[in-house]
Design an enzyme around this catalytic site. Structure first.
Site, mmCIF file in Angstrom:
data_model
loop_
_atom_site.group_PDB
_atom_site.id
_atom_site.type_symbol
_atom_site.label_atom_id
_atom_site.label_comp_id
_atom_site.label_asym_id
_atom_site.label_seq_id
_atom_site.Cartn_x
_atom_site.Cartn_y
_atom_site.Cartn_z
ATOM 1 N N CYS A 260 12.725 3.917 -133.402
ATOM 2 C CA CYS A 260 12.838 4.122 -134.853
ATOM 3 C C CYS A 260 11.668 3.502 -135.629
ATOM 4 O O CYS A 260 11.503 3.772 -136.817
ATOM 5 C CB CYS A 260 14.160 3.561 -135.363
ATOM 6 N N HIS B 219 13.511 1.988 -142.780
ATOM 7 C CA HIS B 219 14.163 2.847 -141.784
ATOM 8 C C HIS B 219 15.592 3.103 -142.247
ATOM 9 O O HIS B 219 16.295 2.198 -142.691
ATOM 10 C CB HIS B 219 14.138 2.150 -140.424
ATOM 11 N N ASN C 223 20.755 8.434 -139.381
ATOM 12 C CA ASN C 223 19.574 7.807 -138.785
ATOM 13 C C ASN C 223 18.829 8.854 -137.947
ATOM 14 O O ASN C 223 19.316 9.271 -136.905
ATOM 15 C CB ASN C 223 20.039 6.625 -137.926
#
Ligand code: COA
Length: 307
Positions: free
Chosen positions: A108, A232, A262
């Site tokens: 990520c 993020h 996500n």
């Protein structure tokens, strides 16, 4: 030499999966998911390559450049379409980019890693670099595991970097990794994502605060001068806890996770493109990007907005 950011774009698959969709077949609820994560829906579909091409095409169109003048495609992804070749090679061919192509895997944190790598390529002579982040997390998530299924989605974002004389607009950065924490979040080849959610949460807040603080200190910028934090998109509570410690108010963050979940390497450029498209950024603004994820890895970069 330095870089400016010439164009940006993003892409999401069409299929919307709501919290109610999960609640209809797993022991979970919309209330639980919203309260613990901030996520209401996510998108499933496409491939890493097709999503990256769509986002990349938008970034190229917006920059108004000939794709053949792009010297390198750097694609951050954890879910490449094939083990080899790199998905970046597909993106390069589909978009008609010149030069080289490579994938970067830092989970990520990948997009911010790729951005810093792209800036480095410009430093040593590349004129333009397409930096993309794309992931199809639905492919590596067990849709029957309520602990992980609700968190992840598919999506992509991209930017065009261009080399300029002088210091450019990347003012500071920090990349980090602590491989001793790699057991906290992982996925074996051919398997599904395994996660220690509580510990990932705790570490994520810590590394986000540490990395952003380092990057701002290196650039000589105070948290109060950050116009927009693009974190993020993992969990609203992680962002809120980190913002509290950093002294950056939540209304100065770019958040799309309510709609996207996500999307791993897609998440930071998706949120950046959303903020830019919605007129939240003006010339001279200070934009702080921050990623964190499996590895554990973390990465932050501070940019001045504008060409
Ligand atoms: N719906 C309902 N209950 C759920 C659930 C769901 N989708 N997922 C887990 N639970 C349950 C657990 O089984 C546990 O039940 P138990 O007490 O009977 O064992 C209870 O809820 C509490 O679980 P816990 O893991 O302590 O919850 P939490 O407050 O830590 O929230 C996460 C779980 C996953 C939302 C949270 O830990 C998190 O977001 N962590 C970071 C994950 C992340 O961002 N990963 C990617 C980083 S790049």
């Amino acid at each position: 030499m330095g870089i400016v950011l010439r164009g940006w774009g993003s892409a999401l698959p069409e299929k919307i999966v709501t919290n109610a969709d999960f609640a209809s077949r797993l022991d979970t609820s919309d209330e639980w998911i919203v309260a613990r994560t901030g996520i209401r829906e996510r998108r499933f579909g496409g491939s890493t390559g097709t999503l990256a091409v769509e986002a990349g095409q938008r970034a190229i169109d917006q920059a108004g450049i000939d794709p053949a003048t792009i010297d390198v495609v750097v694609l951050a992804t954890t879910t490449p379409d094939q083990v080899m070749p790199a998905t970046a090679s597909y993106v390069q061919e589909q978009l008609g980019c010149g030069g080289g192509a490579m994938d970067v895997n830092a989970a990520c944190s990948g997009f911010v890693y790729a951005l810093v790598a792209g800036a480095g390529l410009c430093e040593v002579g590349a004129e333009r670099v397409l930096v993309a982040g794309a992931d199809v997390m639905s492919r590596i998530t067990d849709q029957d595991d309520r602990g992980t299924a609700i968190l992840f989605g598919d999506g992509a974002g991209a930017v065009v970097l261009e080399r300029v004389e002088g210091p450019g607009k990347l003012l500071g950065w920090d990349l980090g990794s602590d491989g001793s924490l790699r057991h906290l979040l992982s996925c074996d080849a051919g398997g599904y994502t395994q996660m220690n959610g509580k510990e990932v949460f705790r570490q994520a807040v810590r590394v986000m605060v540490d990395s952003c603080s380092k990057t701002l200190a290196r650039a000589g910028i105070a948290p109060a001068d950050v116009t927009l934090l693009v974190p993020h998109q993992a969990n609203t509570r992680i962002v809120s806890a980190a913002c509290d410690r950093l002294g950056i108010p939540m209304d100065r963050t770019a958040l799309v996770l309510e709609r996207t979940g996500n999307t791993s390497a897609g998440s930071v450029p998706l949120a950046l493109a959303d903020a830019a498209d919605n007129g939240r950024l003006a010339d001279g603004d200070i934009v702080l990007l921050c990623g964190f994820g499996a590895g554990m890895t973390w990465a932050s970069a501070v940019l001045q907005w504008g060409a």
